[in-house]
Motif scaffolding. Structure first.
Motif, short mmCIF file in Angstrom:
data_model
loop_
_atom_site.label_atom_id
_atom_site.label_comp_id
_atom_site.label_asym_id
_atom_site.label_seq_id
_atom_site.Cartn_x
_atom_site.Cartn_y
_atom_site.Cartn_z
N ARG A 4 0.85 -1.19 0.00
CA ARG A 4 0.00 0.00 0.00
C ARG A 4 0.88 1.24 0.00
O ARG A 4 1.94 1.26 0.62
N ARG A 5 0.43 2.27 -0.68
CA ARG A 5 1.15 3.54 -0.71
C ARG A 5 0.52 4.50 0.30
O ARG A 5 -0.69 4.52 0.48
N GLU A 6 1.35 5.27 0.97
CA GLU A 6 0.97 6.29 1.95
C GLU A 6 -0.01 5.77 3.01
O GLU A 6 -1.07 6.35 3.22
N PRO A 7 0.37 4.70 3.71
CA PRO A 7 -0.49 4.19 4.77
C PRO A 7 -0.39 5.05 6.03
O PRO A 7 0.65 5.63 6.31
N ARG A 8 -1.48 5.16 6.75
CA ARG A 8 -1.45 5.87 8.03
C ARG A 8 -0.86 4.96 9.10
O ARG A 8 -1.07 3.75 9.06
N THR A 9 -0.16 5.56 10.05
CA THR A 9 0.36 4.75 11.15
C THR A 9 -0.79 4.24 12.01
O THR A 9 -0.76 3.13 12.50
N ILE A 10 -1.82 5.07 12.18
CA ILE A 10 -3.02 4.66 12.91
C ILE A 10 -4.18 4.79 11.93
O ILE A 10 -4.55 5.90 11.53
N ALA B 153 -16.20 7.78 29.80
CA ALA B 153 -16.02 9.02 30.56
C ALA B 153 -17.13 9.17 31.58
O ALA B 153 -18.28 8.86 31.32
N THR B 154 -16.78 9.67 32.74
CA THR B 154 -17.77 9.92 33.78
C THR B 154 -17.90 11.41 33.98
O THR B 154 -17.11 12.19 33.45
N ALA B 155 -18.86 11.81 34.78
CA ALA B 155 -19.07 13.23 35.02
C ALA B 155 -17.89 13.85 35.76
O ALA B 155 -17.60 15.01 35.62
N THR B 156 -17.21 13.04 36.58
CA THR B 156 -16.07 13.58 37.33
C THR B 156 -14.78 13.59 36.53
O THR B 156 -13.86 14.32 36.84
N SER B 157 -14.70 12.75 35.50
CA SER B 157 -13.48 12.73 34.67
C SER B 157 -13.85 12.84 33.21
O SER B 157 -14.02 11.84 32.52
N PRO B 158 -14.05 14.05 32.72
CA PRO B 158 -14.45 14.21 31.32
C PRO B 158 -13.36 13.74 30.37
O PRO B 158 -12.18 13.83 30.68
N SER B 159 -13.81 13.24 29.27
CA SER B 159 -12.87 12.79 28.24
C SER B 159 -12.21 13.99 27.60
O SER B 159 -12.87 14.96 27.26
N THR B 160 -10.90 13.94 27.45
CA THR B 160 -10.21 15.03 26.77
C THR B 160 -10.22 14.75 25.28
O THR B 160 -9.97 13.63 24.86
N PRO B 161 -10.54 15.74 24.47
CA PRO B 161 -10.57 15.50 23.03
C PRO B 161 -9.18 15.19 22.51
O PRO B 161 -8.20 15.82 22.90
N ARG B 162 -9.09 14.17 21.66
CA ARG B 162 -7.81 13.78 21.09
C ARG B 162 -7.77 14.20 19.63
O ARG B 162 -8.75 14.08 18.91
N HIS B 163 -6.61 14.68 19.22
CA HIS B 163 -6.43 15.05 17.83
C HIS B 163 -6.15 13.81 17.01
O HIS B 163 -5.44 12.92 17.45
N GLU B 164 -6.70 13.77 15.83
CA GLU B 164 -6.49 12.63 14.95
C GLU B 164 -5.04 12.61 14.49
O GLU B 164 -4.50 13.62 14.06
N ASP B 165 -4.41 11.45 14.57
CA ASP B 165 -3.03 11.29 14.12
C ASP B 165 -3.05 11.04 12.62
O ASP B 165 -3.54 10.02 12.17
N ARG B 166 -2.52 11.97 11.87
CA ARG B 166 -2.50 11.83 10.42
C ARG B 166 -1.13 11.44 9.88
O ARG B 166 -0.84 11.62 8.71
N THR B 167 -0.27 10.91 10.76
CA THR B 167 1.06 10.50 10.36
C THR B 167 0.96 9.38 9.33
O THR B 167 0.28 8.39 9.54
N ARG B 168 1.66 9.55 8.22
CA ARG B 168 1.65 8.56 7.14
C ARG B 168 3.06 8.14 6.81
O ARG B 168 3.97 8.94 6.85
N GLY B 169 3.19 6.88 6.44
CA GLY B 169 4.44 6.41 5.87
C GLY B 169 4.35 6.55 4.35
O GLY B 169 3.36 7.06 3.83
N ASP B 170 5.35 6.11 3.65
CA ASP B 170 5.33 6.17 2.20
C ASP B 170 4.88 4.85 1.58
O ASP B 170 4.19 4.85 0.56
N VAL B 171 5.25 3.74 2.20
CA VAL B 171 4.90 2.41 1.67
C VAL B 171 4.69 1.48 2.86
O VAL B 171 5.39 1.56 3.86
N SER B 172 3.70 0.60 2.74
CA SER B 172 3.52 -0.47 3.72
C SER B 172 3.53 -1.79 2.96
O SER B 172 2.87 -1.91 1.92
N VAL B 173 4.29 -2.76 3.47
CA VAL B 173 4.40 -4.05 2.80
C VAL B 173 4.10 -5.15 3.81
O VAL B 173 4.77 -5.26 4.84
N TYR B 174 3.09 -5.94 3.51
CA TYR B 174 2.71 -7.06 4.36
C TYR B 174 3.67 -8.22 4.12
O TYR B 174 3.91 -8.60 2.99
N GLY B 175 4.25 -8.74 5.19
CA GLY B 175 5.14 -9.89 5.08
C GLY B 175 6.54 -9.58 4.62
O GLY B 175 7.25 -10.47 4.15
#
Length: 174
Positions: free
Chosen positions: A46-52, A68-90
């Motif tokens: 695959r070309r330009e695969p995302r790490t996540i 998430a509970t009322a006492t511990s709100p979830s913090t918003p997470r930024h989407e990780d757009r990190t990409r490699g150039d090539v992914s090769v299975y095996g």
């Protein structure tokens, strides 16, 4: 290239935007992917695969929001757009992906002139590993930086990958 500076060889080899820099980078990624397809299978590369993968990120966000509970709100997470150039299975081992990321650098640029070119490539391999390796290992993937100089010198990891790819091709073509 549109920056208004005098266009000499040094400028075109090291200018960080567009032009030759992107062409060299993209061509190396395409060539590596093409040979990997020849060695294994088109479906394995695959070309330009995302790490996540984006679906995995949505799932993480949903599970965080649900837990998430009322006492511990979830913090918003930024989407990780990190990409490699090539992914090769095996590539390095059966049943696992390996992500490759290409970098082409001018080892004779002003900032590197007092350094050994091999050390420059080694430093840049480390920078790539710092950026990608942990993310890949968390997903049980391998990571290999493909670092080259503009005049064709390959970094240590790139040499290993090219030798391995050549041996896979030779085995297939026998």
């Amino acid at each position: 290239d549109g920056c208004g500076k005098r266009g000499d060889v040094e400028h075109y080899l090291s200018y960080p935007v567009g032009g030759l820099r992107n062409i060299r980078h993209d061509e190396l990624g395409r060539t590596f992917a093409t040979h990997a397809k020849d060695a294994l299978s088109k479906a394995y590369v695959r070309r330009e695969p995302r790490t996540i993968p984006s679906g995995e990120q949505r799932q993480d966000r949903n599970s965080n929001a649900a837990g998430a509970t009322a006492t511990s709100p979830s913090t918003p997470r930024h989407e990780d757009r990190t990409r490699g150039d090539v992914s090769v299975y095996g590539f390095w081992a059966r049943g696992t992906d390996c992500m490759f990321d290409v970098r082409v650098t001018d080892t004779s640029a002003k900032s590197y002139r007092k350094k050994d070119p091999r050390k420059v490539l080694e430093t840049q391999e480390k920078e790539k590993k710092d950026k990608y390796l942990r993310k890949c290992l968390e997903r049980r993937k391998h990571f290999t930086p493909l670092v080259f100089s503009v005049d064709g010198m390959a970094g240590r990891e790139a040499k290993k990958a090219m030798k391995h790819l050549a041996s896979m091709l030779a085995e297939k073509w026998e």
